[in-house]
Every structure is written in C-alpha cells, then in structure tokens.
Design a protein around this motif. Structure first.
Motif, PDB file in Angstrom:
ATOM      1  N   TRP A  41       0.839  -1.193   0.000  1.00 32.03           N
ATOM      2  CA  TRP A  41       0.000   0.000   0.000  1.00 32.03           C
ATOM      3  C   TRP A  41       0.870   1.237   0.000  1.00 32.03           C
ATOM      4  O   TRP A  41       2.088   1.177   0.147  1.00 32.03           O
ATOM      5  CB  TRP A  41      -0.932  -0.011   1.211  1.00 32.03           C
ATOM      6  N   SER A  43       0.524   5.882  -0.955  1.00 34.58           N
ATOM      7  CA  SER A  43      -0.292   7.055  -1.260  1.00 34.58           C
ATOM      8  C   SER A  43       0.148   7.666  -2.580  1.00 34.58           C
ATOM      9  O   SER A  43       1.266   7.440  -3.062  1.00 34.58           O
ATOM     10  CB  SER A  43      -0.197   8.083  -0.125  1.00 34.58           C
ATOM     11  N   ALA A  65      -5.732   5.301  -6.627  1.00 35.29           N
ATOM     12  CA  ALA A  65      -5.771   5.936  -5.310  1.00 35.29           C
ATOM     13  C   ALA A  65      -7.166   6.473  -5.030  1.00 35.29           C
ATOM     14  O   ALA A  65      -7.840   6.988  -5.919  1.00 35.29           O
ATOM     15  CB  ALA A  65      -4.742   7.052  -5.232  1.00 35.29           C
ATOM     16  N   ASP A  68      -8.855   9.967  -0.666  1.00 35.78           N
ATOM     17  CA  ASP A  68      -7.882  10.418   0.337  1.00 35.78           C
ATOM     18  C   ASP A  68      -6.440  10.214  -0.104  1.00 35.78           C
ATOM     19  O   ASP A  68      -5.498  10.506   0.647  1.00 35.78           O
ATOM     20  CB  ASP A  68      -8.111   9.689   1.661  1.00 35.78           C
ATOM     21  N   ASN A  70      -4.980   7.380  -0.675  1.00 37.65           N
ATOM     22  CA  ASN A  70      -4.446   6.074  -0.269  1.00 37.65           C
ATOM     23  C   ASN A  70      -4.851   4.977  -1.246  1.00 37.65           C
ATOM     24  O   ASN A  70      -5.937   5.013  -1.831  1.00 37.65           O
ATOM     25  CB  ASN A  70      -4.959   5.711   1.134  1.00 37.65           C
ATOM     26  N   TRP A  71      -3.982   4.014  -1.404  1.00 37.01           N
ATOM     27  CA  TRP A  71      -4.277   2.855  -2.254  1.00 37.01           C
ATOM     28  C   TRP A  71      -3.710   1.597  -1.619  1.00 37.01           C
ATOM     29  O   TRP A  71      -2.802   1.646  -0.788  1.00 37.01           O
ATOM     30  CB  TRP A  71      -3.688   3.032  -3.662  1.00 37.01           C
ATOM     31  N   LEU A  72      -4.264   0.457  -2.005  1.00 36.95           N
ATOM     32  CA  LEU A  72      -3.817  -0.840  -1.508  1.00 36.95           C
ATOM     33  C   LEU A  72      -3.976  -1.870  -2.601  1.00 36.95           C
ATOM     34  O   LEU A  72      -4.962  -1.850  -3.356  1.00 36.95           O
ATOM     35  CB  LEU A  72      -4.622  -1.241  -0.263  1.00 36.95           C
ATOM     36  N   LYS A 157       0.987   6.824   9.732  1.00 38.93           N
ATOM     37  CA  LYS A 157       1.002   6.092   8.470  1.00 38.93           C
ATOM     38  C   LYS A 157       2.323   5.376   8.222  1.00 38.93           C
ATOM     39  O   LYS A 157       2.381   4.467   7.399  1.00 38.93           O
ATOM     40  CB  LYS A 157       0.721   7.055   7.312  1.00 38.93           C
ATOM     41  N   ASP A 158       3.392   5.822   8.899  1.00 34.31           N
ATOM     42  CA  ASP A 158       4.692   5.210   8.664  1.00 34.31           C
ATOM     43  C   ASP A 158       5.499   5.187   9.947  1.00 34.31           C
ATOM     44  O   ASP A 158       5.287   6.007  10.847  1.00 34.31           O
ATOM     45  CB  ASP A 158       5.463   5.976   7.580  1.00 34.31           C
TER      46      ASP A 158
END
Length: 477
Positions: A41, A43, A65, A68, A70-72, A157-158
């Motif tokens: 995943w 962004s 994406a 927002d 974000n992608w997965l 997020k990280d």
C-alpha cells in the motif's frame, strides 16, 4: 495579463502529480508471506492510477488511489524463494529489488524482547555467549526490519527511527540481510526465533521488531479496542497529555507509533515477551492480552498466531505468580501458545541472558502449530486434581516422553493446604504421568500450589526438556 497568469498556473498544476509514496516496511529486501495475498500500500494523488508489475506474475496489477490518496493492492505470492522484483509506475516509478517469499513474523514487547545480542548499556549487558553468537550471525535469507521507538498521540502512516533509549542504536527502518553488524542491536529473542525457523523450514524468514523496554501492555493496544474490552478509563488516559515521541507509558501511544504504521502487512504471526511492567497489577492482564490480540488481528487483517513468553523468576516486590497465572489463563485465546521460563531465569537479573532457549521455545510453538512438524512445544500443564486419602493426585497434559525433575534430585516448590487455607511445604513424587503430593500436617488436602511465588525456579518438566508452568488449584485471595 492576470488572466494569462491564472491560466498558466492552472496548466502547471494539471501537470504536477504527487509521487507514489510507500511506507518504509514496503521496500527492497523485504520478505512477503509465501503463498498468500500479500498486501502492499501507499499514497498518491487522489484518483491517480498505479500499475504494479511483479516479476513472478504474467499480468500487471492496476489500482487507483482513493479520494484520500491512499491505495492498496494484494499480490499473489508463490512458493518460498526469490529474488523477485516489483515495479510501481504512475507519475513516478519505484522498483523494489531482492524481494523474497517466505515466512513473516512480528515481535513485540518490553525489555526482554528488545534486549539485543551485544552489550549496549548497563541495562542490556549482552546475552549468553554473545561474541560467538554475533560472529556466526550471517544468514542472507533472514531479513530484519527494526521499527524505531516512538510514541504517538494518533495512529501514524509510517514508522520512524525514533528515540535513543537504553543504548539501542536508532534503526534505519529498512529491510536488511542478517549479518553480524545488522543484528547486533536487533532483538536477540526474535533473532533466535527466526534462526530456528529458517534452519528447520529451509525458507526465507522476515522478522519485524517493534519492541520497547520498560513498557506496559496498555500502550500497545489501540484506543478503540481498549474501549471495546471495557477499559474506557484506560483508553482515555493521557488524552490531555502532549504528543511526545518518548511518551511510552501512555495508553495506545506505542500502538499508534509502532504497530499501526505496519498494518496491514501480511504476517504469519506474532511473538510477544512482556509482563514485567504489569506484574504489580495482574488482575486484568488476560483481558488486556485478549484486547491486544483482537486489535492486531483486525489491523493486520489476518488470523495471526500469537506466541508469548511467561515472565521468568525474579525478586519482584509483589508476588509475580499472579501475573504468570494470568498469562497461563490467556492460553484460552485461540491460536495462542506460551513459553515457560522458570528454568532459565536469573534471580539477580530481570534480563536473563539465555535468549537462545527463549527463541527456540517460541519457534517450537510455531513449528508444531503452524507448520505441522511433530515436535514437543509445551511443558506439563495441570489437567485435574483428585484427592485420595491424605494425598493430592495431579494429572497433566503435555507430558511428552514422561515427567522428570530438573535442578536437583527431588521435586521442590510444592505447597499443600486443607480447608483452613494454610499452605505448608509439600513433598511430590512422580508416579507415571501423575504427581502424588502431600504433607504430614495436612490430613485432608484441598489445594495445591506449585512454584507460586516471584522467585520460585521450579523443578518439574517433561523429558522433552520443557518446564511446567507455575499453577495453583485454588482461587483464594
């Protein structure tokens, strides 16, 4: 003139795109869980199309994406091996190299999990035989990822390199081959766990270390699951405190800073070594473990196996047997297992140095329960007590090749009581797969306790070399 400038700015904005950004745990050298739908995943710009080309797949994977950014994506992995490559293409291009398929595990907990192989401070003075262990720690197919120690008020997020505490080097937060240099400051227990799996399974192993010394269990549980488990007051604790990277004692903050950023990386399971910081308030520990495991299984979107270490004997001020009892009771949690350490503790050191055996015993749990190997992984566990005349007869599960004694010629650390609830020292004798326990002062036994104190080092194990957990048959206050 102004209209032309505005038009130019619009045209310029339309040509600018946010680059694909990956979390640090998605990187070159990583191990992906074999034969799974492994999650990756990141962004990008909202709505941006991303093409993922994998060297082992015939067709690329296309994702977009969300609003927002974000992608997965889920990558279908094959049998153990590699190396493989993954290329992600959009407004920019990222190529991940030397990716292996194997078994991926997370380790977490407090100081006995964080304790590195080499001496780094007065707290961590090196494990048993650390020099020879370090010299031979060269395993290119064991990959290490170390999360920095950092607390956060909100889920991140990280992961980040974090703060320096107890002399453990601030990690680079990237996947590294296991070498004497890269493993020097890594969790020794997790390393020995990974080494045993690697040798016995013959596949690559990825181990992610997210541990921090001196921490209780509450900071490792997300606020939502604390509340759902009935710990609303604990969940709200620290809401008014500032967002500080070293606030390791506040509920949920280590989950936010060190666990949530790893989700939903695809794992086989997790290992946990913690409890010393909760031993003075043990009553809710099982429920907290239930909440944490449920939290992690939800976040990692996986029915993770979860194996943990029962705290070792030590001269605690309070009776740590009650915390060990909570850990024993936590075995009711599905897909869990526990390692007993009564025989390898150190009454003078809260950080026992024999981490080789701790890691090996954790690996036995995984080998038996996750990989189908016919190996003993549990010590004797009390099944039932019956009273015959003036004796208590104890029956056990997990006797393996039979019951035996360690640390001397006779069983010790047994106590027995009658209805008056006054415990006295008892003798215990092995008779087949049972123990016969008694004391002249107690004519009508009601309860038996074994190794039920902070310092008790025990004496009972099976012939596979795995000790029995401390226990009691009563529930007296």
């Amino acid at each position: 003139m102004i209209k032309r400038l505005l038009l130019a700015l619009v045209l310029l904005a339309s040509t600018l795109h946010a680059e694909i950004i990956l979390p640090k745990v998605i990187g070159s050298g990583m191990v992906l869980q074999r034969e799974s739908q492994a999650a990756i995943w990141g962004s990008a710009d909202p709505g941006e199309a991303i093409t993922i080309s994998c060297s082992w797949l015939n067709k690329p994977i296309n994702v977009k994406a969300g609003a927002d950014g974000n992608w997965l994506a889920k990558l279908k992995t094959g049998q153990a091996g590699g190396p493989h490559t993954i290329k992600l293409t959009s407004s920019n291009s990222i190529e991940l190299e030397d990716v292996l398929f194997g078994e991926v595990w997370l380790d977490s907990g407090q100081s006995n999990m964080e304790m590195p192989i080499a001496p780094v401070s007065s707290a961590y003075t090196g494990i048993k035989d650390w020099e020879s262990e370090l010299a031979t720690a060269d395993y290119p197919q064991i990959r290490l990822f170390q999360v920095g120690n950092i607390a956060s008020k909100e889920p991140q997020k990280d992961v980040q390199p974090g703060v320096l505490i107890y002399g453990v080097k601030v990690p680079p937060c990237k996947w590294q081959n296991c070498t004497p240099e890269t493993v020097k400051h890594f969790s020794s227990t997790a390393y020995f766990f990974a080494r045993k799996l690697h040798k016995d399974l013959g596949v690559p192993i990825g181990i992610i270390d997210a541990s921090w010394g001196g921490t209780a269990i509450e900071p490792w549980i997300g606020k939502k699951h604390l509340s759902q488990a009935g710990f609303d007051e604990i969940a709200r604790k620290g809401e008014d405190k500032p967002d500080q990277p070293n606030a390791r004692g506040i509920s949920s903050r280590l989950y936010n800073g060190m666990i949530a950023p790893l989700m939903p990386f695809t794992l086989k399971g997790a290992i946990w070594y913690q409890g010393e910081s909760n031993q003075a308030r043990p009553q809710t520990y099982k429920r907290l473990m239930q909440a944490m495991i449920a939290d992690w299984r939800d976040g990692f979107k996986s029915d993770l196996s979860f194996y943990y270490v029962q705290i070792a004997p030590f001269t605690y001020k309070q009776n740590a047997a009650y915390l060990r009892e909570q850990q024993l009771q936590a075995l009711s949690i599905r897909k869990s297992g526990m390692v007993v350490t009564t025989d390898i503790g150190d009454l003078k050191d809260i950080h026992p140095k024999n981490k080789q055996e701790v890691g090996r015993r954790l690996a036995l749990q995984a080998l038996a329960n996750d990989y189908g190997m016919k190996v003993a992984c549990d010590g004797p566990r009390l099944k039932v007590m019956e009273i015959k005349d003036s004796k208590a007869i104890l029956h056990f599960d997990h006797v393996g090749g039979g019951l035996t004694v360690y640390g001397g010629d006779e069983l010790k650390d047994f106590e027995i009581a009658g209805a008056d609830k006054k415990f006295v020292k008892a003798s215990a004798t092995i008779v087949g797969d049972k123990l016969v326990v008694g004391a002249p002062e107690v004519k009508q036994p009601v309860a038996v306790r074994y190794a039920f104190s902070s310092q008790a080092t025990g004496s009972l194990m099976n012939k596979d070399g795995l000790p029995a957990s401390p226990f009691r048959t009563d529930d007296w206050k």
